[in-house]
Design an enzyme around this catalytic site. Structure first.
Site, mmCIF file in Angstrom:
data_model
loop_
_atom_site.group_PDB
_atom_site.id
_atom_site.type_symbol
_atom_site.label_atom_id
_atom_site.label_comp_id
_atom_site.label_asym_id
_atom_site.label_seq_id
_atom_site.Cartn_x
_atom_site.Cartn_y
_atom_site.Cartn_z
ATOM 1 N N ARG A 24 -7.906 2.421 -2.805
ATOM 2 C CA ARG A 24 -8.736 2.422 -1.594
ATOM 3 C C ARG A 24 -9.395 3.783 -1.398
ATOM 4 N NH1 ARG A 24 -7.947 0.551 4.741
ATOM 5 N NH2 ARG A 24 -9.396 -1.150 4.437
ATOM 6 N N GLY A 56 -8.940 -6.949 9.130
ATOM 7 C CA GLY A 56 -7.902 -6.175 9.799
ATOM 8 C C GLY A 56 -7.677 -6.660 11.214
ATOM 9 N N ARG A 57 -8.397 -6.032 12.169
ATOM 10 C CA ARG A 57 -8.176 -6.352 13.580
ATOM 11 C C ARG A 57 -8.275 -7.845 13.862
ATOM 12 N NH1 ARG A 57 -12.406 -1.872 15.413
ATOM 13 N NH2 ARG A 57 -13.226 -2.601 13.418
ATOM 14 N N GLN A 100 0.863 -1.190 0.000
ATOM 15 C CA GLN A 100 0.000 0.000 0.000
ATOM 16 C C GLN A 100 0.900 1.241 0.000
ATOM 17 O OE1 GLN A 100 -2.332 1.575 3.399
ATOM 18 N NE2 GLN A 100 -4.158 1.270 2.125
ATOM 19 N N TYR A 127 -5.975 10.800 4.055
ATOM 20 C CA TYR A 127 -4.600 11.130 3.648
ATOM 21 C C TYR A 127 -4.576 11.898 2.319
ATOM 22 C CZ TYR A 127 -3.809 8.261 7.667
ATOM 23 O OH TYR A 127 -3.856 7.774 8.955
HETATM 24 C C1 FMN Z 1 -3.635 -1.074 13.771
HETATM 25 C C2 FMN Z 1 -4.339 -0.610 12.518
HETATM 26 C C3 FMN Z 1 -3.616 0.061 11.537
HETATM 27 C C4 FMN Z 1 -4.234 0.466 10.344
HETATM 28 N N1 FMN Z 1 -3.482 1.027 9.352
HETATM 29 C C5 FMN Z 1 -4.015 1.220 8.115
HETATM 30 C C6 FMN Z 1 -3.189 1.555 7.017
HETATM 31 O O1 FMN Z 1 -1.953 1.661 7.101
HETATM 32 N N2 FMN Z 1 -3.802 1.752 5.809
HETATM 33 C C7 FMN Z 1 -5.152 1.633 5.651
HETATM 34 O O2 FMN Z 1 -5.661 1.827 4.545
HETATM 35 N N3 FMN Z 1 -5.956 1.285 6.685
HETATM 36 C C8 FMN Z 1 -5.412 1.039 7.893
HETATM 37 N N4 FMN Z 1 -6.209 0.576 8.919
HETATM 38 C C9 FMN Z 1 -7.648 0.315 8.673
HETATM 39 C C10 FMN Z 1 -7.870 -1.177 8.313
HETATM 40 O O3 FMN Z 1 -7.303 -1.492 7.067
HETATM 41 C C11 FMN Z 1 -9.355 -1.536 8.267
HETATM 42 O O4 FMN Z 1 -9.972 -0.814 7.228
HETATM 43 C C12 FMN Z 1 -10.095 -1.238 9.579
HETATM 44 O O5 FMN Z 1 -9.347 -1.695 10.682
HETATM 45 C C13 FMN Z 1 -11.486 -1.885 9.608
HETATM 46 O O6 FMN Z 1 -11.373 -3.275 9.413
HETATM 47 P P1 FMN Z 1 -11.411 -4.336 10.645
HETATM 48 O O7 FMN Z 1 -12.675 -4.095 11.391
HETATM 49 O O8 FMN Z 1 -11.346 -5.679 9.975
HETATM 50 O O9 FMN Z 1 -10.211 -4.061 11.491
HETATM 51 C C14 FMN Z 1 -5.617 0.213 10.147
HETATM 52 C C15 FMN Z 1 -6.333 -0.433 11.147
HETATM 53 C C16 FMN Z 1 -5.724 -0.869 12.304
HETATM 54 C C17 FMN Z 1 -6.523 -1.639 13.322
#
Ligand code: FMN
Length: 372
Positions: free
Chosen positions: A227, A318-319, A103, A175
């Site tokens: 994205r 993600g999480r 990314q 961003y």
């Molecule tokens: C620790 C953490 C770091 C994240 N960093 C990014 C990132 O670098 N780029 C991005 O597009 N989204 C980032 N996100 C958002 C996740 O990609 C995702 O869209 C969001 O956590 C919701 O999905 P989930 O409920 O499965 O966690 C981050 C999320 C978390 C929890």
């Protein structure tokens, strides 16, 4: 016992790259890179632990210029010296069997001043974010805009040289690409701002720069995703109507996917009283032209299957993948009842969550479901 879950079916992206299944690791900043933006050993261990089951790993956002660094411990793709580390990262992901997608991004006005050269943050216009403590950025000059467009292309070349299977343009989560598209952060009066068409111009120029780099440097199929965040709360801010016009254009640009960043897959409007899932609206609009990736608060295999049943072909976790690195393997092995959906405080070592990431997880109350 094996599983016949739909999520385990292979999926071929428009470029021809085949994913072995429909589940991807969502891009997540891990705060683990070295200060110079090179990949660290602990970062490799974190990814190794999470690359065994998923079809693709989308990495944490990597900055394309030093001025775009948005987080401490952020990976960089802004200098050729970073390529060997990037190669180790791509190799690590591949050795576990997943496709590797880098990314790439620029943090713009969201960068902490202390992380960028001369502590000077840049954006489309000199408008601070509506957040406590936000600093006012300086509006980018024409030369800086051109340099940034080129830098996205150069970062793509580095990803190709490092052996990645693709890049994802981070046009979401407030961003720089989003800042140019947003009427909140972009108040420019030149050709980069004003009308919706002008606000789209920078993200599309970046996309073209990246596509030119792919054409020039990639020897085979190479994944290109984009994205987006569908809406902004601010007024003025990005509306669903703006986003539908953006995705209409993105759908014609030979992308492998449009990734819709939401904290809840079924999230309704954050601007008005409309509970219709943003995901559904976008999928209806462009899903027949370009694959869309859904994400957000999906934890159990049943939840992921239900999300796929809405017609979205790919899901990012993600999480959940932080809390359960072997999520896909457990589905494959019929071991779903042992999928962890909470984070145990004594599991840091076992889950390979080095201190900077571990501490970040606990720094925002309620971000992760913590088991006491
Ligand atoms: C620790 C953490 C770091 C994240 N960093 C990014 C990132 O670098 N780029 C991005 O597009 N989204 C980032 N996100 C958002 C996740 O990609 C995702 O869209 C969001 O956590 C919701 O999905 P989930 O409920 O499965 O966690 C981050 C999320 C978390 C929890």
């Amino acid at each position: 016992m094996t599983s016949n879950r739909k999520m385990l079916q292979a999926y071929t992206l428009p470029s021809g790259v085949e994913l072995k299944n429909r589940v991807m690791l969502a891009p997540m900043t891990n705060f683990l890179s070295n200060d110079d933006g090179t990949v660290s050993a602990q970062e490799l261990a974190y990814y190794e632990k999470r690359s065994g089951g998923v079809g693709a790993v989308i990495t944490a956002c990597a900055n394309v210029l030093p001025h775009g660094k948005g987080f401490a411990g952020e990976i960089g793709a802004n200098r050729d010296e970073q390529i060997p580390g990037l190669k180790k990262l791509a190799d690590t992901i591949h050795s576990e069997g997943a496709k590797a997608i880098l990314q790439i991004f620029h943090g713009g006005r969201m960068c902490p001043p202390e992380l960028v050269p001369d502590e000077e943050i840049l954006s489309a216009s000199a408008i601070p974010a509506e957040r406590e403590g936000s600093k006012t950025p300086r509006a980018m000059t024409e030369d800086e805009i051109q340099e940034t467009i080129q830098a996205f292309g150069e970062a793509t070349r580095r990803a190709i040289e490092a052996g990645f299977d693709g890049v994802e343009l981070h046009g979401a989560n407030t961003y720089l690409l989003q800042q140019f598209f947003s009427p909140h952060s972009n108040r420019r009066e030149d050709s980069w701002g004003g009308s919706l068409e002008n606000r789209m111009k920078f993200p599309l120029a970046v996309l073209e720069s990246v596509q030119a780099a792919i054409k020039k440097h990639a020897s085979g199929a190479f994944v290109l995703g984009y994205r987006i965040s569908p809406e902004e709360r601010e007024n003025p801010g990005i509306t669903m109507d703006d986003t539908l016009q953006l995705v209409d254009v993105l759908a014609t640009r030979n992308l492998d996917y449009v990734h819709v960043s939401l904290s809840d897959f079924y999230q309704g409007s954050m601007r008005e009283e409309d509970p219709t899932p943003r995901m559904e609206i976008i999928k209806e609009r462009i899903g027949h032209i370009v694959p869309v990736i859904g994400v957000g608060s999906l934890h159990t295999p049943d939840e992921v299957e239900k999300a796929l049943d809405t017609g979205v072909p790919l899901i990012a976790l993600g999480r959940e993948m932080i809390m359960e690195p072997n999520w896909v393997e457990k589905v494959q092995n019929g071991d779903e009842e042992n999928i962890r959906v909470t984070l145990r405080k004594d599991a840091q070592q076992e889950l390979v969550l080095p201190d900077p990431l571990w501490n970040a997880i606990f720094s925002v109350p309620g971000w992760f479901p913590i088991e006491e």
